[in-house]
Enzyme design. Sequence first.
Site, PDB file in Angstrom:
ATOM      1  N   ASP A 133       0.821  -1.216   0.000  1.00  0.00           N
ATOM      2  CA  ASP A 133       0.000   0.000   0.000  1.00  0.00           C
ATOM      3  C   ASP A 133       0.855   1.266   0.000  1.00  0.00           C
ATOM      4  OD1 ASP A 133       0.968  -0.159   2.616  1.00  0.00           O
ATOM      5  OD2 ASP A 133      -0.992   0.041   3.582  1.00  0.00           O
ATOM      6  N   TYR A 157      12.056   2.766  -0.952  1.00  0.00           N
ATOM      7  CA  TYR A 157      11.390   1.451  -1.009  1.00  0.00           C
ATOM      8  C   TYR A 157      10.101   1.539  -1.822  1.00  0.00           C
ATOM      9  CZ  TYR A 157       8.199  -2.265   0.500  1.00  0.00           C
ATOM     10  OH  TYR A 157       7.270  -3.285   0.512  1.00  0.00           O
TER      11      TYR A 157
HETATM   12  P1  NAD Z   1      11.153 -10.203   3.536  1.00  0.00           P
HETATM   13  O1  NAD Z   1      12.201  -9.160   3.503  1.00  0.00           O
HETATM   14  O2  NAD Z   1      10.821 -10.890   4.820  1.00  0.00           O
HETATM   15  O3  NAD Z   1      11.503 -11.362   2.494  1.00  0.00           O
HETATM   16  C1  NAD Z   1      12.013 -11.109   1.209  1.00  0.00           C
HETATM   17  C2  NAD Z   1      12.553 -12.418   0.648  1.00  0.00           C
HETATM   18  O4  NAD Z   1      13.069 -12.148  -0.664  1.00  0.00           O
HETATM   19  C3  NAD Z   1      13.726 -12.995   1.466  1.00  0.00           C
HETATM   20  O5  NAD Z   1      13.533 -14.381   1.672  1.00  0.00           O
HETATM   21  C4  NAD Z   1      14.945 -12.736   0.593  1.00  0.00           C
HETATM   22  O6  NAD Z   1      15.973 -13.704   0.743  1.00  0.00           O
HETATM   23  C5  NAD Z   1      14.334 -12.783  -0.807  1.00  0.00           C
HETATM   24  N1  NAD Z   1      15.122 -12.024  -1.783  1.00  0.00           N
HETATM   25  C6  NAD Z   1      15.599 -10.762  -1.659  1.00  0.00           C
HETATM   26  N2  NAD Z   1      16.311 -10.421  -2.756  1.00  0.00           N
HETATM   27  C7  NAD Z   1      16.262 -11.491  -3.595  1.00  0.00           C
HETATM   28  C8  NAD Z   1      16.793 -11.751  -4.885  1.00  0.00           C
HETATM   29  N3  NAD Z   1      17.540 -10.839  -5.527  1.00  0.00           N
HETATM   30  N4  NAD Z   1      16.534 -12.950  -5.465  1.00  0.00           N
HETATM   31  C9  NAD Z   1      15.779 -13.878  -4.820  1.00  0.00           C
HETATM   32  N5  NAD Z   1      15.281 -13.696  -3.589  1.00  0.00           N
HETATM   33  C10 NAD Z   1      15.510 -12.520  -2.981  1.00  0.00           C
HETATM   34  O7  NAD Z   1       9.855  -9.536   2.905  1.00  0.00           O
HETATM   35  P2  NAD Z   1       8.320  -9.692   3.277  1.00  0.00           P
HETATM   36  O8  NAD Z   1       7.987  -8.757   4.356  1.00  0.00           O
HETATM   37  O9  NAD Z   1       8.000 -11.124   3.409  1.00  0.00           O
HETATM   38  O10 NAD Z   1       7.667  -9.107   1.941  1.00  0.00           O
HETATM   39  C11 NAD Z   1       7.430  -9.959   0.819  1.00  0.00           C
HETATM   40  C12 NAD Z   1       6.812  -9.143  -0.290  1.00  0.00           C
HETATM   41  O11 NAD Z   1       5.577  -8.581   0.152  1.00  0.00           O
HETATM   42  C13 NAD Z   1       7.674  -7.960  -0.744  1.00  0.00           C
HETATM   43  O12 NAD Z   1       7.546  -7.847  -2.141  1.00  0.00           O
HETATM   44  C14 NAD Z   1       7.057  -6.767  -0.053  1.00  0.00           C
HETATM   45  O13 NAD Z   1       7.255  -5.600  -0.787  1.00  0.00           O
HETATM   46  C15 NAD Z   1       5.597  -7.166  -0.017  1.00  0.00           C
HETATM   47  N6  NAD Z   1       4.813  -6.605   1.102  1.00  0.00           N
HETATM   48  C16 NAD Z   1       5.236  -6.706   2.392  1.00  0.00           C
HETATM   49  C17 NAD Z   1       4.443  -6.233   3.432  1.00  0.00           C
HETATM   50  C18 NAD Z   1       4.856  -6.346   4.871  1.00  0.00           C
HETATM   51  O14 NAD Z   1       4.187  -5.795   5.755  1.00  0.00           O
HETATM   52  N7  NAD Z   1       5.929  -7.058   5.198  1.00  0.00           N
HETATM   53  C19 NAD Z   1       3.209  -5.628   3.140  1.00  0.00           C
HETATM   54  C20 NAD Z   1       2.809  -5.529   1.810  1.00  0.00           C
HETATM   55  C21 NAD Z   1       3.607  -6.037   0.803  1.00  0.00           C
HETATM   56  O1  DAU Z   2       2.482  -0.910   4.478  1.00  0.00           O
HETATM   57  C1  DAU Z   2       3.129  -2.059   4.015  1.00  0.00           C
HETATM   58  C2  DAU Z   2       4.588  -1.985   4.361  1.00  0.00           C
HETATM   59  O2  DAU Z   2       4.700  -2.185   5.769  1.00  0.00           O
HETATM   60  C3  DAU Z   2       5.441  -3.008   3.621  1.00  0.00           C
HETATM   61  O3  DAU Z   2       5.384  -2.759   2.249  1.00  0.00           O
HETATM   62  C4  DAU Z   2       6.885  -2.971   4.105  1.00  0.00           C
HETATM   63  O4  DAU Z   2       7.628  -4.000   3.476  1.00  0.00           O
HETATM   64  C5  DAU Z   2       6.902  -3.181   5.594  1.00  0.00           C
HETATM   65  O5  DAU Z   2       8.219  -3.069   6.085  1.00  0.00           O
HETATM   66  C6  DAU Z   2       5.998  -2.166   6.295  1.00  0.00           C
HETATM   67  O6  DAU Z   2       6.554  -0.832   6.208  1.00  0.00           O
HETATM   68  P1  DAU Z   2       6.531   0.192   7.462  1.00  0.00           P
HETATM   69  O7  DAU Z   2       7.594   1.175   7.274  1.00  0.00           O
HETATM   70  O8  DAU Z   2       5.158   0.676   7.723  1.00  0.00           O
HETATM   71  O9  DAU Z   2       6.897  -0.869   8.631  1.00  0.00           O
HETATM   72  P2  DAU Z   2       7.870  -0.780   9.891  1.00  0.00           P
HETATM   73  O10 DAU Z   2       7.605  -1.994  10.730  1.00  0.00           O
HETATM   74  O11 DAU Z   2       9.275  -0.490   9.507  1.00  0.00           O
HETATM   75  O12 DAU Z   2       7.326   0.498  10.677  1.00  0.00           O
HETATM   76  C7  DAU Z   2       5.979   0.555  11.124  1.00  0.00           C
HETATM   77  C8  DAU Z   2       5.791   1.907  11.792  1.00  0.00           C
HETATM   78  O13 DAU Z   2       6.581   1.929  13.011  1.00  0.00           O
HETATM   79  C9  DAU Z   2       6.291   3.076  10.978  1.00  0.00           C
HETATM   80  O14 DAU Z   2       5.448   4.187  11.199  1.00  0.00           O
HETATM   81  C10 DAU Z   2       7.686   3.359  11.528  1.00  0.00           C
HETATM   82  C11 DAU Z   2       7.549   2.975  12.985  1.00  0.00           C
HETATM   83  N1  DAU Z   2       8.783   2.452  13.625  1.00  0.00           N
HETATM   84  C12 DAU Z   2       9.435   1.436  13.001  1.00  0.00           C
HETATM   85  C13 DAU Z   2      10.597   0.912  13.558  1.00  0.00           C
HETATM   86  C14 DAU Z   2      11.337  -0.211  12.851  1.00  0.00           C
HETATM   87  C15 DAU Z   2       9.215   2.956  14.843  1.00  0.00           C
HETATM   88  O15 DAU Z   2       8.589   3.860  15.427  1.00  0.00           O
HETATM   89  N2  DAU Z   2      10.365   2.440  15.387  1.00  0.00           N
HETATM   90  C16 DAU Z   2      11.079   1.439  14.794  1.00  0.00           C
HETATM   91  O16 DAU Z   2      12.128   1.018  15.342  1.00  0.00           O
END
Ligand code: NAD
Ligand code: DAU
Length: 351
Positions: A133, A157
């Site tokens: 998002d 990002y």
């Molecule tokens: P993550 O960082 O936990 O995992 C990413 C994975 O991708 C890892 O296993 C890493 O080894 C692999 N990777 C990285 N570079 C690579 C490469 N060059 N070739 C092959 N593998 C590679 O990420 P996540 O939080 O599980 O997110 C997964 C997907 O979902 C991402 O595309 C992210 O943008 C999206 N997403 C995440 C969130 C969230 O809250 N975490 C929310 C919405 C969307």
């Molecule tokens: O919205 C989806 C996204 O959510 C994904 O696409 C990203 O991959 C995922 O990392 C996440 O992004 P955020 O930046 O929202 O997540 P994060 O956990 O890093 O931070 C959540 C909120 O908390 C944000 O407002 C920043 C704050 N924060 C984060 C960290 C790591 C803190 O206040 N202290 C911290 O140490």
Amino acid sequence: MSKKILITGGAGFIGSHVVRLFVNQYPDYTIINLDALTYAGNLENLKDVESKSNYRFVKADILKTEELERVFAEYAITDIIHLAAESHVDRSIVSPLDFVYTNIIGTVNLLNIARKQWALDYSKHLFYHISTDEVFGSLGETGFFTETTAYDPRSPYSASKASSDHFVRAYHETYRLQTIVSNCSNNYGPNHFPEKLVPLFIHNIIEKKPLPVYGDGLYTRDWLYVKDHARAIDQIFHKGQPGGTYNIGGFNEWRNIDLVKLLCKLMDEKLGRQSGESEELITYVKDRPGHDRRYAIDATKIKQELGWEPSVTFEEGLSETIDWYLTNKEWLQHVTSGAYQHYYQSMYVNR
Ligand code: NAD
Ligand code: DAU
């Protein structure tokens, strides 16, 4: 035709839940988990499925064309669910180019292979791209992101994810590759790497270390349990409209400081600590540059079209998540040793 699905990034946080769901739910499919095993990829996440006959793991990098071609040749891949990415906003602020390479060039590389390998009949194949998002930018006090909200990424990002989304759509329009994009809100749950808010704070509460809240702590996120995201991906993969996009969210907005206080309360109870003890660890620190104020997803389309909605409340999901970390201390120890210490020092000490 029995599907042979390439899931990229399957050793990561969300990817491992998607792999598990598909391996267990669809014994007739072959699930090929392709992951480069960066700092965020961890095969320990998938111990329970690694011996299943319909599961394969391939260590490969989406930036390396020959490695991808080899996988396509060996497994005759029919579909792709693409999750591999650099995913942490703070790291993107330090090293934007890593995000350009993996998230943009890596995605285009995969698109090219799919375009070439499936050229005989695109209608039989699907390229499903998992996005965020954050591509929509930052909301004020009110309003929601819908599927038609204009893109307005504000961090390296989200700019890299927005770019990859555009390439996926462009391959649909230009080459008629069947594609779907879904944009999800913040996930939380087991196997989450402790650089993100929820797992970092759970880890720090266990260790009685400071809880670094960025800025005024009033930033708002819409939290979704990771297993509900995996369920949504399953629904979209099987029933989604090719060429379409879907927003996925929890209708579950929390200001960071309120979430942190809830986490402290639940953990004090579970750890048998005095009420209020963990809250004393809260420390306000320097803000994240360009910090997006609020995200909130309108998930009406996926609910109406595909019947998906979150299955657990935030309190239930958070409680399950904490229990998972408390019973998997070894997992936490493994991922927080070595390189993690260096990351933690550079990101938080003297912030
Ligand atoms: P993550 O960082 O936990 O995992 C990413 C994975 O991708 C890892 O296993 C890493 O080894 C692999 N990777 C990285 N570079 C690579 C490469 N060059 N070739 C092959 N593998 C590679 O990420 P996540 O939080 O599980 O997110 C997964 C997907 O979902 C991402 O595309 C992210 O943008 C999206 N997403 C995440 C969130 C969230 O809250 N975490 C929310 C919405 C969307
Ligand atoms: O919205 C989806 C996204 O959510 C994904 O696409 C990203 O991959 C995922 O990392 C996440 O992004 P955020 O930046 O929202 O997540 P994060 O956990 O890093 O931070 C959540 C909120 O908390 C944000 O407002 C920043 C704050 N924060 C984060 C960290 C790591 C803190 O206040 N202290 C911290 O140490």
